[in-house]
Every structure is written in C-alpha cells, then in structure tokens.
Scaffold this motif. Structure first.
Motif, PDB file in Angstrom:
ATOM      1  N   LYS A  73      58.802  19.073 -33.881  1.00 53.94           N
ATOM      2  CA  LYS A  73      57.225  19.012 -33.629  1.00 53.94           C
ATOM      3  C   LYS A  73      56.722  18.161 -34.560  1.00 53.94           C
ATOM      4  CE  LYS A  73      53.311  22.162 -33.003  1.00 53.94           C
ATOM      5  NZ  LYS A  73      52.928  23.387 -32.799  1.00 53.94           N
ATOM      6  N   GLU A  74      57.063  18.384 -35.804  1.00 58.10           N
ATOM      7  CA  GLU A  74      56.066  17.709 -36.781  1.00 58.10           C
ATOM      8  C   GLU A  74      56.571  16.028 -36.908  1.00 58.10           C
ATOM      9  OE1 GLU A  74      53.639  18.506 -39.190  1.00 58.10           O
ATOM     10  OE2 GLU A  74      53.990  20.396 -37.680  1.00 58.10           O
ATOM     11  N   TYR A  75      57.944  15.855 -36.710  1.00 57.47           N
ATOM     12  CA  TYR A  75      58.399  14.488 -36.458  1.00 57.47           C
ATOM     13  C   TYR A  75      57.735  13.709 -35.287  1.00 57.47           C
ATOM     14  CZ  TYR A  75      61.323  10.203 -36.292  1.00 57.47           C
ATOM     15  OH  TYR A  75      61.791   9.169 -36.247  1.00 57.47           O
ATOM     16  N   LYS A  76      57.573  14.607 -34.074  1.00 56.36           N
ATOM     17  CA  LYS A  76      56.829  13.868 -32.892  1.00 56.36           C
ATOM     18  C   LYS A  76      55.165  13.492 -33.441  1.00 56.36           C
ATOM     19  CE  LYS A  76      55.791  14.609 -28.021  1.00 56.36           C
ATOM     20  NZ  LYS A  76      55.821  15.564 -27.135  1.00 56.36           N
ATOM     21  N   LYS A  77      54.690  14.315 -34.144  1.00 58.21           N
ATOM     22  CA  LYS A  77      53.276  13.864 -34.698  1.00 58.21           C
ATOM     23  C   LYS A  77      53.346  12.817 -35.594  1.00 58.21           C
ATOM     24  CE  LYS A  77      51.424  18.673 -34.652  1.00 58.21           C
ATOM     25  NZ  LYS A  77      50.803  19.439 -35.518  1.00 58.21           N
ATOM     26  N   TRP A  78      54.419  12.785 -36.630  1.00 56.01           N
ATOM     27  CA  TRP A  78      54.513  11.568 -37.535  1.00 56.01           C
ATOM     28  C   TRP A  78      54.737  10.263 -36.781  1.00 56.01           C
ATOM     29  CZ3 TRP A  78      58.658  14.688 -40.437  1.00 56.01           C
ATOM     30  CH2 TRP A  78      58.232  15.697 -40.958  1.00 56.01           C
TER      31      TRP A  78
END
Length: 342
Positions: A73-78
C-alpha cells in the motif's frame, strides 16, 4: 558553503525533507547536527534506531501478512509521488520495509507463498515489495551481513522505481508491447539509477544492483549488455529474485506458474545467464522440505514428502493421500509440486 560564499543551509536550521533533498542535490553526504531534536528529545542516529527501536517494535503484533500488505500500500503511494516528480524519501522507505525484511528472512515459508498475494492489476507494486523480500532472504542465505542484506533488499525494492518515468499507457498496457514500447521499458534501470544515485543511505553496491538488475552474465541483458566480470554480486541476487517473482505471479499478459516448476526452469536456464552460486543457493533453501511436508501436486493430488534427493530437490518422493502410493516425481515429469499446503 555554496559558490556565493553563503551557507547552503544556515546553522540552527531545523532539518525538514526539503533541506535534506537540497543537501543531496549538492552531493553533501553528511552534516554535523545537534545532539537534540527540535522538541528537546535526544537525537538517536539512524543506525541505532534501526537496530534498537524498529527491531523492538517489530517484536509484536503485526503478522507477516500485515507488514507485507502495508508495504505494498505504501509503495503504491510512493510510486504515485515519483510519477509526479517527487524524490525518493529513503528514511520513510526504511521505516516501512526494514521490519518486513527482518520478518521475511526468518523462514522460506513466507517466500514460497508470496505469489498468492500478487494480483495482475497491482502486479507492479507487489513485484517490487516481493522482490525485496526474496532478495534479502537470498542474500542472508549467502551469508551476507545484516547491513548488506538490508541494502540488497532496499535495492531490489527500488530497482523498478524508474518505471515511474515510463509512459503509463505503456506501463499498464493490457496486451503485448510493441518493440518500440519494450525498448522504452528497457530504459527503466537507467531511470531508477538516476533517482537513487545521490542517496547517501544506499551503498555503491545497492546502486549498481539497481542499475544492473536486468544484465546477464553472457551479455544478453540490458541496458548496457554487460558481461559477468562487470556485474556486482547484488545485481545477480536481484536478477534471480526479480525473475522468480515475475514467473510465479499473475500478470496482465501472462498466467502465474508454480514456484517449484519455476525453480526447475531456473535450474535449466541458469547456465550462462545467471550466477550459478546464487541460483543454487536459492533453490536449496526454497526446496528445504522436511519429511512429512504436505504438498499439492499439479494433478490436484495431495500427498506428503517422504524423501528428497539432493540432486533433484524439486522432485522428491511423495506418498499420495488417496491411496498411500509412493511416487518419485523424477519419474513423472508431467507432474510437479503445485504448492506446499502444510
């Protein structure tokens, strides 16, 4: 000091992400800082945080699946931020990824089941996180020190960050790519390298691993068609991890394959293209079945492992659940282990 003979950042400045980005653009690797934070709390250097605070926090309640899904989920935001032109925030990435890597290196059970998480629509994000897990697991099994296997994991995670510079119409295309589109995609290791080259928290080896992760020993890779003598060991680890996850995952234009069938193909394809020691280490630790391991075969039969030959680790002897018959998979080449079920 800058060329104007004025300080780039004045003394007593409270450092924010913008300041750190400016320092990195001026190729400043480190600065002296106050022993206290702006709120009066003692400043604890990054390495001590990693070894003490984060490690302690990781002792608790989040399961491996929780950590993994949070990281995706965080990687998608990054990735979305990188597409918009934002720089990589390595500390934020470390805070999310290091606890996951620490959990992942403990057991091959986590690694062998990664293909169940990935979806074809969000493959790009799962691939980066899963490749990081596989690469750090493999690096540790090759007896690299903790700091090194974390660097390998971070490099694998960021090896495709340059995809953010590729036209989204190409990146998320449903069908096969044209030759011109594929040529554009093959530039992503260069884009990735440019995005990380001024990050002091990444080692030289990590940066080379990012740049070279699609190179092959025989010179058949890209973007520079380098051969074995010019390739860093980190790039070889990431290359194997990248290929394994890609082949075991469902993608927009390709169905996923059994991890054990993929391992067999890697055994056949390794010579000349992939580092033999790396591939062999990976296969050894991924097929470290114990007697009694429950498996599902490609013909849907269930059974348990009763004997493994070291020369053919993906094809053990299996006692079938339905009739107690023992079959040796090396004599049944049309049948393979689909997955471990217990």
């Amino acid at each position: 000091m800058g060329k104007t003979n004025r300080p780039i950042i004045p003394k007593h400045t409270v450092l924010k992400e913008l300041h750190i980005h400016v320092l990195q653009r001026f190729l400043v690797d480190f600065v002296d800082v106050s022993p206290k934070l702006s709120d009066g709390e003692p400043y604890v250097p990054e390495e001590k945080i990693q070894m003490d605070v984060i490690h302690e926090n990781n002792q608790a309640k989040d399961s491996f699946a929780d950590l993994y899904l949070k990281a995706v989920k965080e990687y998608k935001k990054w990735f979305s931020n990188w597409q918009a032109g934002s720089p990589i925030n390595i500390q934020t990435i470390r805070n999310t990824i290091v606890p996951l890597l620490e959990a992942g290196v403990e057991s091959n059970n986590h690694i062998v089941k990664l293909h169940h998480y990935s979806t074809k629509d969000e493959y790009l994000y799962h691939h980066s996180v899963s490749s990081a897990l596989i690469a750090s697991f493999l690096a540790k099994k090759m007896n690299l020190e903790r700091g090194e296997w974390i660097q390998v994991g971070l490099a694998a995670l960021l090896s495709d960050c340059g995809m953010a510079k590729i036209d989204p119409k190409i990146l998320f295309k449903q069908g096969s790519l044209t030759e011109a589109e594929y040529d554009e995609v093959k530039q992503h290791p260069k884009h990735s390298y440019r995005m990380v080259e001024s990050i002091p928290a990444l080692s030289k080896g990590a940066k080379l691993g990012i740049l070279q992760h699609h190179e092959r020993l025989d010179g058949s890779g890209y973007p520079f068609a380098l051969k074995s003598e010019k390739l860093h060991i980190f790039s070889g680890i990431i290359a194997v991890s990248d290929m394994y996850h890609a082949m075991t995952s469902e993608r927009l234009y390709r169905a996923k394959q059994s991890p054990f069938k993929v391992l067999e193909e890697m055994m056949k394809a390794q010579f000349g293209r992939f580092n033999h020691e790396i591939v062999q280490t990976f296969i050894t630790h991924m097929t470290n079945f114990s007697t009694g391991t429950k498996v599902k075969l490609s013909n849907n039969d269930l059974g348990e492992v009763v004997f493994i030959e070291s020369s053919q680790p993906t094809r053990p002897m299996v006692r079938l659940q339905q009739n107690e018959e023992i079959i040796h998979l090396k004599n049944h080449l049309d049948v393979y282990i689909e997955e471990v079920v217990g």
